[in-house]
Design a protein around this motif. Structure first.
Motif, PDB file in Angstrom:
ATOM      1  N   TYR A 250       0.809  -1.217   0.000  1.00 44.71           N
ATOM      2  CA  TYR A 250       0.000   0.000   0.000  1.00 44.71           C
ATOM      3  C   TYR A 250       0.848   1.276   0.000  1.00 44.71           C
ATOM      4  O   TYR A 250       0.293   2.374   0.053  1.00 44.71           O
ATOM      5  N   LEU A 251       2.167   1.118  -0.031  1.00 42.89           N
ATOM      6  CA  LEU A 251       3.041   2.288   0.053  1.00 42.89           C
ATOM      7  C   LEU A 251       3.629   2.650  -1.304  1.00 42.89           C
ATOM      8  O   LEU A 251       3.997   1.768  -2.085  1.00 42.89           O
ATOM      9  N   PRO A 252       3.763   3.939  -1.593  1.00 35.93           N
ATOM     10  CA  PRO A 252       4.480   4.347  -2.807  1.00 35.93           C
ATOM     11  C   PRO A 252       5.973   4.090  -2.624  1.00 35.93           C
ATOM     12  O   PRO A 252       6.477   4.032  -1.494  1.00 35.93           O
ATOM     13  N   ALA A 253       6.675   3.932  -3.717  1.00 33.63           N
ATOM     14  CA  ALA A 253       8.107   3.627  -3.662  1.00 33.63           C
ATOM     15  C   ALA A 253       8.885   4.698  -2.905  1.00 33.63           C
ATOM     16  O   ALA A 253       9.854   4.394  -2.196  1.00 33.63           O
ATOM     17  N   SER A 254       8.464   5.941  -3.032  1.00 32.90           N
ATOM     18  CA  SER A 254       9.181   7.042  -2.378  1.00 32.90           C
ATOM     19  C   SER A 254       9.144   6.913  -0.859  1.00 32.90           C
ATOM     20  O   SER A 254      10.148   7.153  -0.175  1.00 32.90           O
ATOM     21  N   ALA A 255       7.995   6.514  -0.313  1.00 35.22           N
ATOM     22  CA  ALA A 255       7.871   6.354   1.140  1.00 35.22           C
ATOM     23  C   ALA A 255       8.723   5.186   1.622  1.00 35.22           C
ATOM     24  O   ALA A 255       9.375   5.266   2.673  1.00 35.22           O
ATOM     25  N   MET A 256       8.728   4.092   0.846  1.00 35.69           N
ATOM     26  CA  MET A 256       9.530   2.937   1.232  1.00 35.69           C
ATOM     27  C   MET A 256      11.017   3.276   1.212  1.00 35.69           C
ATOM     28  O   MET A 256      11.773   2.884   2.106  1.00 35.69           O
ATOM     29  N   THR A 257      11.442   4.016   0.211  1.00 40.53           N
ATOM     30  CA  THR A 257      12.850   4.424   0.130  1.00 40.53           C
ATOM     31  C   THR A 257      13.251   5.226   1.362  1.00 40.53           C
ATOM     32  O   THR A 257      14.325   5.018   1.941  1.00 40.53           O
ATOM     33  N   SER A 258      12.381   6.127   1.794  1.00 39.98           N
ATOM     34  CA  SER A 258      12.665   6.945   2.970  1.00 39.98           C
ATOM     35  C   SER A 258      12.759   6.093   4.234  1.00 39.98           C
ATOM     36  O   SER A 258      13.643   6.297   5.074  1.00 39.98           O
ATOM     37  N   LEU A 259      11.872   5.114   4.372  1.00 43.78           N
ATOM     38  CA  LEU A 259      11.904   4.231   5.540  1.00 43.78           C
ATOM     39  C   LEU A 259      13.199   3.421   5.591  1.00 43.78           C
ATOM     40  O   LEU A 259      13.813   3.267   6.651  1.00 43.78           O
ATOM     41  N   VAL A 260      13.612   2.908   4.439  1.00 43.71           N
ATOM     42  CA  VAL A 260      14.837   2.102   4.392  1.00 43.71           C
ATOM     43  C   VAL A 260      16.061   2.965   4.674  1.00 43.71           C
ATOM     44  O   VAL A 260      17.022   2.512   5.311  1.00 43.71           O
ATOM     45  N   GLU A 261      16.033   4.207   4.235  1.00 44.20           N
ATOM     46  CA  GLU A 261      17.139   5.123   4.546  1.00 44.20           C
ATOM     47  C   GLU A 261      17.267   5.325   6.053  1.00 44.20           C
ATOM     48  O   GLU A 261      18.376   5.333   6.602  1.00 44.20           O
ATOM     49  N   THR A 262      16.138   5.469   6.729  1.00 35.98           N
ATOM     50  CA  THR A 262      16.162   5.615   8.187  1.00 35.98           C
ATOM     51  C   THR A 262      16.646   4.328   8.846  1.00 35.98           C
ATOM     52  O   THR A 262      17.442   4.354   9.793  1.00 35.98           O
ATOM     53  N   PHE A 263      16.193   3.192   8.334  1.00 40.23           N
ATOM     54  CA  PHE A 263      16.575   1.890   8.879  1.00 40.23           C
ATOM     55  C   PHE A 263      18.089   1.681   8.785  1.00 40.23           C
ATOM     56  O   PHE A 263      18.739   1.276   9.762  1.00 40.23           O
ATOM     57  N   THR A 264      18.664   1.951   7.626  1.00 40.67           N
ATOM     58  CA  THR A 264      20.111   1.757   7.455  1.00 40.67           C
ATOM     59  C   THR A 264      20.908   2.796   8.247  1.00 40.67           C
ATOM     60  O   THR A 264      22.027   2.524   8.690  1.00 40.67           O
ATOM     61  N   LYS A 265      20.327   3.960   8.423  1.00 43.52           N
ATOM     62  CA  LYS A 265      20.971   4.995   9.238  1.00 43.52           C
ATOM     63  C   LYS A 265      21.119   4.504  10.682  1.00 43.52           C
ATOM     64  O   LYS A 265      22.184   4.642  11.302  1.00 43.52           O
ATOM     65  N   VAL A 266      20.054   3.897  11.196  1.00 39.87           N
ATOM     66  CA  VAL A 266      20.096   3.347  12.554  1.00 39.87           C
ATOM     67  C   VAL A 266      21.068   2.167  12.609  1.00 39.87           C
ATOM     68  O   VAL A 266      21.828   2.015  13.575  1.00 39.87           O
ATOM     69  N   ALA A 267      21.069   1.346  11.559  1.00 36.65           N
ATOM     70  CA  ALA A 267      21.981   0.196  11.516  1.00 36.65           C
ATOM     71  C   ALA A 267      23.440   0.633  11.526  1.00 36.65           C
ATOM     72  O   ALA A 267      24.320  -0.109  11.978  1.00 36.65           O
ATOM     73  N   SER A 268      23.702   1.849  11.052  1.00 33.41           N
ATOM     74  CA  SER A 268      25.079   2.357  11.021  1.00 33.41           C
ATOM     75  C   SER A 268      25.549   2.837  12.392  1.00 33.41           C
ATOM     76  O   SER A 268      26.731   3.141  12.581  1.00 33.41           O
ATOM     77  N   GLY A 269      24.610   2.932  13.345  1.00 30.38           N
ATOM     78  CA  GLY A 269      24.980   3.357  14.691  1.00 30.38           C
ATOM     79  C   GLY A 269      24.478   4.727  15.071  1.00 30.38           C
ATOM     80  O   GLY A 269      24.695   5.186  16.195  1.00 30.38           O
ATOM     81  N   ILE A 270      23.788   5.406  14.147  1.00 35.58           N
ATOM     82  CA  ILE A 270      23.228   6.727  14.452  1.00 35.58           C
ATOM     83  C   ILE A 270      21.936   6.545  15.242  1.00 35.58           C
ATOM     84  O   ILE A 270      21.061   5.773  14.854  1.00 35.58           O
ATOM     85  N   LYS A 271      21.826   7.246  16.341  1.00 36.08           N
ATOM     86  CA  LYS A 271      20.680   7.093  17.236  1.00 36.08           C
ATOM     87  C   LYS A 271      19.370   7.405  16.511  1.00 36.08           C
ATOM     88  O   LYS A 271      19.261   8.385  15.780  1.00 36.08           O
ATOM     89  N   PHE A 272      18.376   6.558  16.735  1.00 35.90           N
ATOM     90  CA  PHE A 272      17.073   6.741  16.103  1.00 35.90           C
ATOM     91  C   PHE A 272      16.356   7.960  16.670  1.00 35.90           C
ATOM     92  O   PHE A 272      16.252   8.138  17.885  1.00 35.90           O
TER      93      PHE A 272
ATOM     94  N   PRO B 198      12.607   9.713  16.260  1.00 36.52           N
ATOM     95  CA  PRO B 198      11.267   9.560  15.682  1.00 36.52           C
ATOM     96  C   PRO B 198      10.927  10.613  14.628  1.00 36.52           C
ATOM     97  O   PRO B 198      10.127  10.352  13.719  1.00 36.52           O
ATOM     98  N   LYS B 199      11.552  11.787  14.725  1.00 37.12           N
ATOM     99  CA  LYS B 199      11.279  12.842  13.748  1.00 37.12           C
ATOM    100  C   LYS B 199      11.762  12.457  12.346  1.00 37.12           C
ATOM    101  O   LYS B 199      11.306  13.028  11.349  1.00 37.12           O
ATOM    102  N   ASP B 200      12.687  11.472  12.290  1.00 31.88           N
ATOM    103  CA  ASP B 200      13.196  11.037  10.988  1.00 31.88           C
ATOM    104  C   ASP B 200      12.116  10.357  10.145  1.00 31.88           C
ATOM    105  O   ASP B 200      12.279  10.195   8.933  1.00 31.88           O
ATOM    106  N   LEU B 201      11.021   9.958  10.775  1.00 35.07           N
ATOM    107  CA  LEU B 201       9.948   9.265  10.058  1.00 35.07           C
ATOM    108  C   LEU B 201       8.983  10.231   9.368  1.00 35.07           C
ATOM    109  O   LEU B 201       8.153   9.812   8.562  1.00 35.07           O
ATOM    110  N   ALA B 202       9.104  11.508   9.682  1.00 36.27           N
ATOM    111  CA  ALA B 202       8.183  12.499   9.110  1.00 36.27           C
ATOM    112  C   ALA B 202       8.286  12.552   7.589  1.00 36.27           C
ATOM    113  O   ALA B 202       7.284  12.723   6.888  1.00 36.27           O
ATOM    114  N   GLU B 203       9.505  12.394   7.071  1.00 33.72           N
ATOM    115  CA  GLU B 203       9.703  12.470   5.625  1.00 33.72           C
ATOM    116  C   GLU B 203       8.982  11.331   4.907  1.00 33.72           C
ATOM    117  O   GLU B 203       8.372  11.530   3.847  1.00 33.72           O
TER     118      GLU B 203
END
Length: 452
Positions: free
Chosen positions: A406-428, A430-435
């Motif tokens: 149900y998600l457009p590709a753009s929203a999924m790309t943004s979610l995965v960017e946040t996910f990999t950012k957290v995986a790199s060690g950058i603290k999560f 919640p405001k990162d999900l606004a995009e």
């Protein structure tokens, strides 16, 4: 009088001709109307075409290569089809690789596409523009797994045969689990305890290869499936309709758990710098106890054991679960089979699809590919015990289309960017999900809502 006799003779002759054409003569040679399908799974279907005429039917595909089970699949189809249509010839239009999809779309647009063709996730798009023939009522349609609806149904019409269910999840090293006394986790808290025990033994709990972005996206979506659907069984639709948001507690829970894994060293430090094959090697070498991957993992492990000198071990499988122990599998379909609505060989094409859907053809294809049949009721035995474990979990666990449908590709790309950012060690944060939420609202018009 003479005219009257002539008229009577003419009427008598006409009646005799009419009775001869319409009635039986008692010798069993009267014409029979075609029988409707009994839905028994036979390859016969209503209105079968004449079996005596010579014809060539084209079938388009991209995945049939030199692998033994693929050649067996092809041979099984040809043998069964030749038995039904002795004068029929199958022409295989095989285009290996990524160019197949573009080629197929161009052929459909120009009315030159094969009579029957395989595709990936195009049922709704192709059905919407009239490229596909209606398969509703064919013998296998009533036995399809309801969780795969989006792969075969569009506006309540069956347009495709899903070739098998690919359900990804967590594969684990049974020897490591056994040596450390770890039972298969049934909830997130139990999985955390397993992580801790494995880490204390000097082994990396989970191997990841997020350099290949698709592995990060797959991991995130598999994790989100139970967390989202635990809050609402229509979570994906709720996101699309604005009843839920990507800034909500469901996404935050997954991101927070990932951060906890990174902070405690439960994920390999090279997660963002190695690709999927390298992460598989880390797992099959015994240096990591678990890996998130698809049904191809047992086959990859076997190959690594044979070619890389890794000590063989038995693999097991379990799904992602929530804090409360809820599990919901995300079902994926790699190949779907449809009929060109413009074919001049409609009945012959339906019979070809029905042959492919028969247990004698469909079953070995799924065993060879390590997938679970989308046609329910087939009893298969996989040579690799790990795949039997997978099939058992799929049969016993709640499953359905991924919320991400149900998600457009753009929203999924943004979610995965946040996910990999957290995986790199950058603290999560919640405001990162606004995009991601903004992109969902902006681009949801590009989504073709899946069948429910």
């Amino acid at each position: 009088m003479r005219k009257r006799m002539t008229l009577l003779m003419s009427i008598t002759l006409l009646m005799a001709m009419t009775l001869s054409a319409c009635g039986g003569n008692g010798n069993g040679n009267e014409a029979q109307s075609p029988k409707a399908s009994d839905n028994s799974g036979s390859v016969e279907s209503a209105g079968s075409a004449s079996n005596d005429n010579a014809f060539t039917i084209r079938i388009g595909t991209w995945f049939i290569d030199d692998r033994p089970y693929m050649q067996e699949f092809k041979a099984n189809i040809e043998k069964a089809y030749k038995a039904k249509y002795p004068n029929g010839t199958i022409q295989w239009d095989i285009t290996l690789g990524d160019t197949y999809s573009d080629k197929l779309k161009a052929e459909l647009a120009s009315d030159t596409a094969p009579d029957v063709f395989f595709h990936q996730g195009q049922t709704a798009k192709f059905g919407e523009v009239g490229y596909l023939a209606d398969l509703t009522g064919e013998p296998w349609t009533e036995k399809l797994n309801p969780g795969t609806k989006s792969s075969y149904l569009y506006k309540d019409i069956v347009y495709s045969l899903p070739m098998g269910v690919a359900s990804s999840g967590i594969w684990y090293n049974k020897k490591i689990f056994g040596d450390l006394g770890i039972q298969v986790p049934k909830s997130w808290s139990e999985l955390e305890k397993a992580f801790s025990t494995i880490k204390a033994s000097g082994i990396t709990p989970v191997s990841a290869g997020f350099k290949d972005i698709w592995t990060a996206q797959m991991t995130f979506n598999l994790w989100m499936q139970p967390y989202g659907n635990e809050s609402s069984q229509t979570y994906g639709k709720d996101l699309y309709e604005g009843k839920k948001t990507l800034e909500g507690p469901e996404v935050q829970a997954v991101m927070t758990h990932l951060q906890d894994m990174v902070d405690k060293g439960y994920l390999n430090k090279t997660a963002l710098s190695i690709d999927w094959p390298q992460s598989a090697e880390l797992f099959t070498s015994g240096k990591a106890a678990m890996i998130v991957q698809g049904p191809w993992m047992p086959g990859t492990a076997k190959e690594n054991f044979e070619t890389k000198g890794h000590t063989a071990f038995d693999l097991g499988y379990f799904p992602f679960t929530t804090d409360k122990g809820y599990a919901k599998l995300s079902i994926g379909i790699d190949q779907s089979l449809s009929i060109n609505s413009k074919t001049k060989l409609l009945q012959q094409a339906k019979d070809l699809v029905n042959i492919i859907a028969s247990p004698e053809v469909y079953g070995p294809f799924n065993v060879g590919g390590g997938t679970v049949p989308a046609i329910q009721g087939m009893q298969l035995n996989y040579p690799d015990p790990a795949l039997n474990d997978l099939m058992k979990v799929v049969e016993e666990t709640d499953a359905g289309m991924g919320y991400e449908s149900y998600l457009p590709a753009s929203a999924m790309t943004s979610l995965v960017e946040t996910f990999t950012k957290v995986a790199s060690g950058i603290k999560f944060n919640p405001k990162d999900l606004a995009e991601a939420q903004k992109k969902l609202e902006k681009d949801k018009g590009t989504v073709i809502v899946p069948a429910e």
